[in-house]
Design a protein around this motif. Sequence first.
Motif, PDB file in Angstrom:
ATOM      1  N   ASP A  95       1.323  -1.787  12.401  1.00 18.59           N
ATOM      2  CA  ASP A  95       2.517  -2.632  12.451  1.00 18.59           C
ATOM      3  C   ASP A  95       2.175  -3.988  13.057  1.00 18.59           C
ATOM      4  OD1 ASP A  95       4.167  -0.731  11.319  1.00 18.59           O
ATOM      5  OD2 ASP A  95       4.782   0.106  13.253  1.00 18.59           O
ATOM      6  N   LEU A  96       2.763  -5.044  12.506  1.00 14.78           N
ATOM      7  CA  LEU A  96       2.592  -6.383  13.052  1.00 14.78           C
ATOM      8  C   LEU A  96       3.730  -6.690  14.015  1.00 14.78           C
ATOM      9  CD1 LEU A  96       1.462  -8.233   9.802  1.00 14.78           C
ATOM     10  CD2 LEU A  96       0.046  -7.204  11.596  1.00 14.78           C
ATOM     11  N   SER A  97       3.662  -7.836  14.658  1.00 16.50           N
ATOM     12  CA  SER A  97       4.640  -8.164  15.692  1.00 16.50           C
ATOM     13  C   SER A  97       6.045  -8.341  15.135  1.00 16.50           C
ATOM     14  CB  SER A  97       4.223  -9.441  16.430  1.00 16.50           C
ATOM     15  OG  SER A  97       4.123 -10.529  15.517  1.00 16.50           O
ATOM     16  N   GLN A  98       6.143  -8.848  13.898  1.00 18.76           N
ATOM     17  CA  GLN A  98       7.465  -9.029  13.301  1.00 18.76           C
ATOM     18  C   GLN A  98       7.934  -7.724  12.664  1.00 18.76           C
ATOM     19  OE1 GLN A  98       9.197 -11.834  13.930  1.00 18.76           O
ATOM     20  NE2 GLN A  98       7.348 -12.300  15.123  1.00 18.76           N
ATOM     21  N   PRO A  99       9.131  -7.260  12.989  1.00 20.70           N
ATOM     22  CA  PRO A  99       9.618  -5.975  12.490  1.00 20.70           C
ATOM     23  C   PRO A  99       9.546  -5.882  10.967  1.00 20.70           C
ATOM     24  CG  PRO A  99      11.082  -6.820  14.186  1.00 20.70           C
ATOM     25  CD  PRO A  99      10.092  -7.912  13.894  1.00 20.70           C
ATOM     26  N   GLY A 100       9.063  -4.745  10.479  1.00 23.75           N
ATOM     27  CA  GLY A 100       8.983  -4.493   9.055  1.00 23.75           C
ATOM     28  C   GLY A 100       7.720  -5.000   8.390  1.00 23.75           C
TER      29      GLY A 100
ATOM     30  N   TYR B  18       3.501  -5.266   8.195  1.00 21.38           N
ATOM     31  CA  TYR B  18       2.377  -4.418   8.596  1.00 21.38           C
ATOM     32  C   TYR B  18       1.101  -4.823   7.877  1.00 21.38           C
ATOM     33  CZ  TYR B  18       3.981  -2.056   4.314  1.00 21.38           C
ATOM     34  OH  TYR B  18       4.398  -1.781   3.034  1.00 21.38           O
ATOM     35  N   ALA B  19      -0.019  -4.579   8.551  1.00 21.80           N
ATOM     36  CA  ALA B  19      -1.335  -4.761   7.947  1.00 21.80           C
ATOM     37  C   ALA B  19      -1.674  -3.501   7.169  1.00 21.80           C
ATOM     38  CB  ALA B  19      -2.382  -5.022   9.022  1.00 21.80           C
ATOM     39  N   CYS B  20      -2.334  -3.686   6.032  1.00 21.80           N
ATOM     40  CA  CYS B  20      -2.696  -2.562   5.173  1.00 21.80           C
ATOM     41  C   CYS B  20      -4.191  -2.273   5.259  1.00 21.80           C
ATOM     42  CB  CYS B  20      -2.321  -2.868   3.723  1.00 21.80           C
ATOM     43  SG  CYS B  20      -0.570  -3.272   3.494  1.00 21.80           S
ATOM     44  N   LYS B  21      -4.572  -1.079   4.855  1.00 24.68           N
ATOM     45  CA  LYS B  21      -5.997  -0.735   4.810  1.00 24.68           C
ATOM     46  C   LYS B  21      -6.715  -1.505   3.710  1.00 24.68           C
ATOM     47  CE  LYS B  21      -5.687   3.928   6.755  1.00 24.68           C
ATOM     48  NZ  LYS B  21      -5.977   5.365   6.528  1.00 24.68           N
ATOM     49  N   GLU B  22      -5.966  -1.941   2.707  1.00 21.04           N
ATOM     50  CA  GLU B  22      -6.560  -2.613   1.561  1.00 21.04           C
ATOM     51  C   GLU B  22      -7.057  -4.011   1.907  1.00 21.04           C
ATOM     52  OE1 GLU B  22      -4.112   0.653   0.163  1.00 21.04           O
ATOM     53  OE2 GLU B  22      -3.674  -1.021   1.497  1.00 21.04           O
ATOM     54  N   THR B  23      -8.238  -4.340   1.425  1.00 15.05           N
ATOM     55  CA  THR B  23      -8.781  -5.690   1.531  1.00 15.05           C
ATOM     56  C   THR B  23      -9.254  -6.143   0.147  1.00 15.05           C
ATOM     57  OG1 THR B  23     -11.011  -4.917   2.080  1.00 15.05           O
ATOM     58  CG2 THR B  23      -9.515  -5.375   3.929  1.00 15.05           C
ATOM     59  N   LEU B  24      -9.317  -7.465  -0.021  1.00 19.39           N
ATOM     60  CA  LEU B  24      -9.678  -8.049  -1.304  1.00 19.39           C
ATOM     61  C   LEU B  24     -10.651  -9.200  -1.102  1.00 19.39           C
ATOM     62  CD1 LEU B  24      -6.045  -8.075  -2.704  1.00 19.39           C
ATOM     63  CD2 LEU B  24      -7.907  -6.667  -3.605  1.00 19.39           C
ATOM     64  N   THR B  25     -11.170  -9.716  -2.198  1.00 16.96           N
ATOM     65  CA  THR B  25     -12.112 -10.830  -2.164  1.00 16.96           C
ATOM     66  C   THR B  25     -11.473 -12.061  -2.800  1.00 16.96           C
ATOM     67  OG1 THR B  25     -14.041  -9.376  -2.247  1.00 16.96           O
ATOM     68  CG2 THR B  25     -14.372 -11.668  -2.948  1.00 16.96           C
ATOM     69  N   LEU B  26     -11.670 -13.219  -2.156  1.00 18.83           N
ATOM     70  CA  LEU B  26     -11.175 -14.491  -2.691  1.00 18.83           C
ATOM     71  C   LEU B  26     -12.343 -15.304  -3.233  1.00 18.83           C
ATOM     72  CD1 LEU B  26      -8.712 -15.628   0.135  1.00 18.83           C
ATOM     73  CD2 LEU B  26      -8.143 -14.456  -2.003  1.00 18.83           C
TER      74      LEU B  26
ATOM     75  N   GLU C 127     -14.945 -12.311   1.526  1.00 16.79           N
ATOM     76  CA  GLU C 127     -14.679 -10.889   1.336  1.00 16.79           C
ATOM     77  C   GLU C 127     -13.854 -10.317   2.483  1.00 16.79           C
ATOM     78  OE1 GLU C 127     -18.672  -9.430   1.094  1.00 16.79           O
ATOM     79  OE2 GLU C 127     -18.795  -9.759  -1.075  1.00 16.79           O
ATOM     80  N   GLY C 128     -13.287  -9.156   2.253  1.00 19.26           N
ATOM     81  CA  GLY C 128     -12.581  -8.420   3.298  1.00 19.26           C
ATOM     82  C   GLY C 128     -11.299  -9.071   3.763  1.00 19.26           C
ATOM     83  N   VAL C 129     -10.585  -9.746   2.852  1.00 23.07           N
ATOM     84  CA  VAL C 129      -9.338 -10.407   3.230  1.00 23.07           C
ATOM     85  C   VAL C 129      -8.214  -9.372   3.219  1.00 23.07           C
ATOM     86  CG1 VAL C 129      -7.729 -12.270   2.719  1.00 23.07           C
ATOM     87  CG2 VAL C 129     -10.174 -12.556   2.214  1.00 23.07           C
ATOM     88  N   ARG C 130      -7.554  -9.233   4.348  1.00 21.69           N
ATOM     89  CA  ARG C 130      -6.565  -8.174   4.548  1.00 21.69           C
ATOM     90  C   ARG C 130      -5.299  -8.416   3.731  1.00 21.69           C
ATOM     91  NH1 ARG C 130      -7.789  -3.521   6.361  1.00 21.69           N
ATOM     92  NH2 ARG C 130      -9.072  -4.588   7.928  1.00 21.69           N
ATOM     93  N   VAL C 131      -4.763  -7.347   3.149  1.00 25.24           N
ATOM     94  CA  VAL C 131      -3.465  -7.392   2.490  1.00 25.24           C
ATOM     95  C   VAL C 131      -2.394  -7.015   3.508  1.00 25.24           C
ATOM     96  CG1 VAL C 131      -2.015  -6.416   0.668  1.00 25.24           C
ATOM     97  CG2 VAL C 131      -4.464  -6.779   0.266  1.00 25.24           C
ATOM     98  N   LEU C 132      -1.287  -7.766   3.509  1.00 22.32           N
ATOM     99  CA  LEU C 132      -0.165  -7.467   4.395  1.00 22.32           C
ATOM    100  C   LEU C 132       1.021  -6.966   3.577  1.00 22.32           C
ATOM    101  CD1 LEU C 132      -0.192 -10.465   6.924  1.00 22.32           C
ATOM    102  CD2 LEU C 132      -1.521  -8.355   6.959  1.00 22.32           C
ATOM    103  N   GLY C 133       1.778  -6.055   4.142  1.00 27.25           N
ATOM    104  CA  GLY C 133       2.956  -5.518   3.478  1.00 27.25           C
ATOM    105  C   GLY C 133       4.220  -5.888   4.216  1.00 27.25           C
TER     106      GLY C 133
END
Length: 221
Positions: A65-70, A72-80, A89-95
């Motif tokens: 969970d991130l500081s703002q309610p609702g 969150y950081a995800c396990k998924e990462t991607l490459t730009l 590489e390893g750029v985090r996806v947020l939900g």
Amino acid sequence: MEISSAKIAEMVKKVLADMNGDTVGQSVGAANEVPIGVSNRHIHLNKADLETLFGAGYELTPMKDLSQPGQYACKETLTLIGPAMRPIEGVRVLGPLRKNSQVEISMTDSYVLKVKPPVRESGNIVGSAGVTIIGPKGVVQLKEGCIIANRHIHMSPSDGEKFNVKDGETVTVDVEGKRRTRWYDVQVRVHPDFRLEMHVDTDDANAAGIGNGFKVKVVKE
């Protein structure tokens, strides 16, 4: 000379505090203080792009969970990848998922990718930079959506009353740490779901020598 275990523990605690941007004697809870949240590069996805990158029917995996309610950081990462063809590489996806996909990077990242993202409020992506996102199942080429997030402060309505500011206003912020800094035109964002926190990217945090939780002072000019 031998150093006692208690002394070592005290030294480790001080070093960790310094690394996290804490300062000795800094007041806590003052009327005009706001804690800092340092935002690293990250990606927000819509449903269509999520399925292109990870496969049909794929769902994000919440990790923290991130500081703002609702949020969150995800396990998924991607490459730009940008025109420079030098990947980040390893750029985090947020939900959670959004209506439009968006990539938030720092100015330093833009030099690596050779893209020219504008400084924008999150969600304001019209006419912004394009970037390519590579996932395990596919590739998404965003024609727009890559930005450098503006400095902003999340506040609840009660915080807005305390600071005497309204949604969309801008304020000046003083950083009274190891490398004294003043930030101008910091946007205030007021919403019932927001928790008091100022968001800056890694470039800003490193330049000012601060980290998560460090308290800065709002100056309404």
